[in-house]
Write a protein that holds these residues in place. Sequence first.
Motif, short mmCIF file in Angstrom:
data_model
loop_
_atom_site.label_atom_id
_atom_site.label_comp_id
_atom_site.label_asym_id
_atom_site.label_seq_id
_atom_site.Cartn_x
_atom_site.Cartn_y
_atom_site.Cartn_z
N GLU A 181 0.85 -1.19 0.00
CA GLU A 181 0.00 0.00 0.00
C GLU A 181 0.88 1.24 0.00
N ASN A 182 0.62 2.14 -0.92
CA ASN A 182 1.34 3.41 -0.96
C ASN A 182 0.69 4.40 -0.01
N LEU A 183 1.49 4.99 0.87
CA LEU A 183 1.00 5.94 1.86
C LEU A 183 1.41 7.35 1.50
N ASP A 184 0.87 8.32 2.24
CA ASP A 184 1.25 9.71 2.03
C ASP A 184 2.73 9.89 2.35
N GLY A 185 3.34 10.87 1.71
CA GLY A 185 4.73 11.17 1.98
C GLY A 185 5.71 10.24 1.31
N GLY A 186 5.23 9.43 0.37
CA GLY A 186 6.12 8.55 -0.35
C GLY A 186 6.44 7.25 0.36
N GLU A 187 5.84 7.02 1.52
CA GLU A 187 6.10 5.78 2.24
C GLU A 187 5.26 4.64 1.68
N ILE A 188 5.74 3.44 1.88
CA ILE A 188 5.07 2.23 1.40
C ILE A 188 4.82 1.30 2.57
N ASN A 189 3.62 0.77 2.64
CA ASN A 189 3.24 -0.13 3.73
C ASN A 189 3.16 -1.56 3.20
N LEU A 190 3.78 -2.50 3.93
CA LEU A 190 3.66 -3.92 3.62
C LEU A 190 2.88 -4.60 4.74
N THR A 191 1.87 -5.36 4.39
CA THR A 191 1.20 -6.22 5.35
C THR A 191 1.50 -7.66 4.94
N VAL A 192 2.09 -8.43 5.86
CA VAL A 192 2.63 -9.74 5.53
C VAL A 192 2.03 -10.81 6.43
N SER A 193 1.68 -11.95 5.85
CA SER A 193 1.19 -13.09 6.61
C SER A 193 1.53 -14.37 5.85
N PRO A 194 1.62 -15.51 6.56
CA PRO A 194 1.92 -16.76 5.87
C PRO A 194 0.80 -17.14 4.92
N ALA A 195 1.14 -17.56 3.73
CA ALA A 195 0.13 -17.92 2.73
C ALA A 195 -0.60 -19.21 3.11
N ASP A 196 0.12 -20.12 3.81
CA ASP A 196 -0.49 -21.41 4.12
C ASP A 196 -1.09 -21.48 5.51
N GLY A 197 -0.82 -20.49 6.35
CA GLY A 197 -1.36 -20.49 7.70
C GLY A 197 -0.72 -21.50 8.62
N LYS A 198 0.35 -22.18 8.18
CA LYS A 198 0.97 -23.22 8.99
C LYS A 198 2.37 -22.86 9.47
N THR A 199 2.88 -21.72 9.02
CA THR A 199 4.23 -21.32 9.39
C THR A 199 4.30 -20.97 10.87
N THR A 200 5.31 -21.46 11.55
CA THR A 200 5.47 -21.15 12.96
C THR A 200 5.86 -19.69 13.15
N ASP A 201 5.60 -19.17 14.34
CA ASP A 201 5.96 -17.79 14.63
C ASP A 201 7.45 -17.54 14.40
N GLN A 202 8.28 -18.46 14.89
CA GLN A 202 9.72 -18.27 14.79
C GLN A 202 10.17 -18.28 13.33
N ALA A 203 9.64 -19.22 12.55
CA ALA A 203 10.01 -19.29 11.13
C ALA A 203 9.55 -18.04 10.39
N PHE A 204 8.36 -17.57 10.73
CA PHE A 204 7.84 -16.36 10.10
C PHE A 204 8.73 -15.17 10.42
N ASP A 205 9.05 -14.99 11.71
CA ASP A 205 9.87 -13.86 12.12
C ASP A 205 11.25 -13.92 11.47
N ASN A 206 11.82 -15.11 11.39
CA ASN A 206 13.13 -15.26 10.77
C ASN A 206 13.11 -14.88 9.30
N THR A 207 12.08 -15.34 8.59
CA THR A 207 11.96 -15.02 7.16
C THR A 207 11.77 -13.52 6.97
N TYR A 208 10.92 -12.93 7.80
CA TYR A 208 10.64 -11.50 7.72
C TYR A 208 11.93 -10.69 7.86
N LYS A 209 12.73 -11.04 8.89
CA LYS A 209 13.96 -10.30 9.15
C LYS A 209 15.01 -10.57 8.08
#
Length: 200
Positions: A163-191
Amino acid sequence: MRKHLLLGAAFSVAVALAVGGCGKDKTADTSVATLASGSPTVQTSAAADAAGGRPQLRLDTSDAERWRINQVWYHCLKDAGAPMYEATKAKDEPGWQPGDILPDSSTRDHKPDPRFAEPKKKCADKEPLGPPEEDPKRNPHYADGMKAWADCLRDAGMKVTVENLDGGEINLTVSPADGKTTDQAFDNTYKQCEMKAFAK
């Protein structure tokens, strides 16, 4: 669902990775570094702000360190009248200590929460600065980096909304596509994707 508090883009940059919950959604109101070769050219305003007292976050700032830095700011906001709630160890936040708090906001549309306007002014010198590589005002290759971050997350099997926001910033909303990814795996991939995109 991972809880993210949207009090305006500047606030979201500071809390996006510091606020946790019980799930695997992340919202990042932040900027990303370049896809071009070599290090991104970054303006020097961050150094001036940091020298003026504001803490400067880095790309490699740990979650625990980020949490502790934000706690200083949050307690200032609370003392200035901002609505806050008590953080609990059950949330498994890195660096958590008794008495830690989090902002209490119901704003979900990327608009500033008016209850934080005056407290933010009073605590401006304690508000953490995001990494300069993630600031569209300081990194001319910000949009390229954000695209690289989103592409990396998608390649890793994540669902990403841009999503493009005011001021030229961009917003990403991220979630696992399969709903089975563990919290730790998700956080690791994100980082990992964040670092890969920003470190170009």
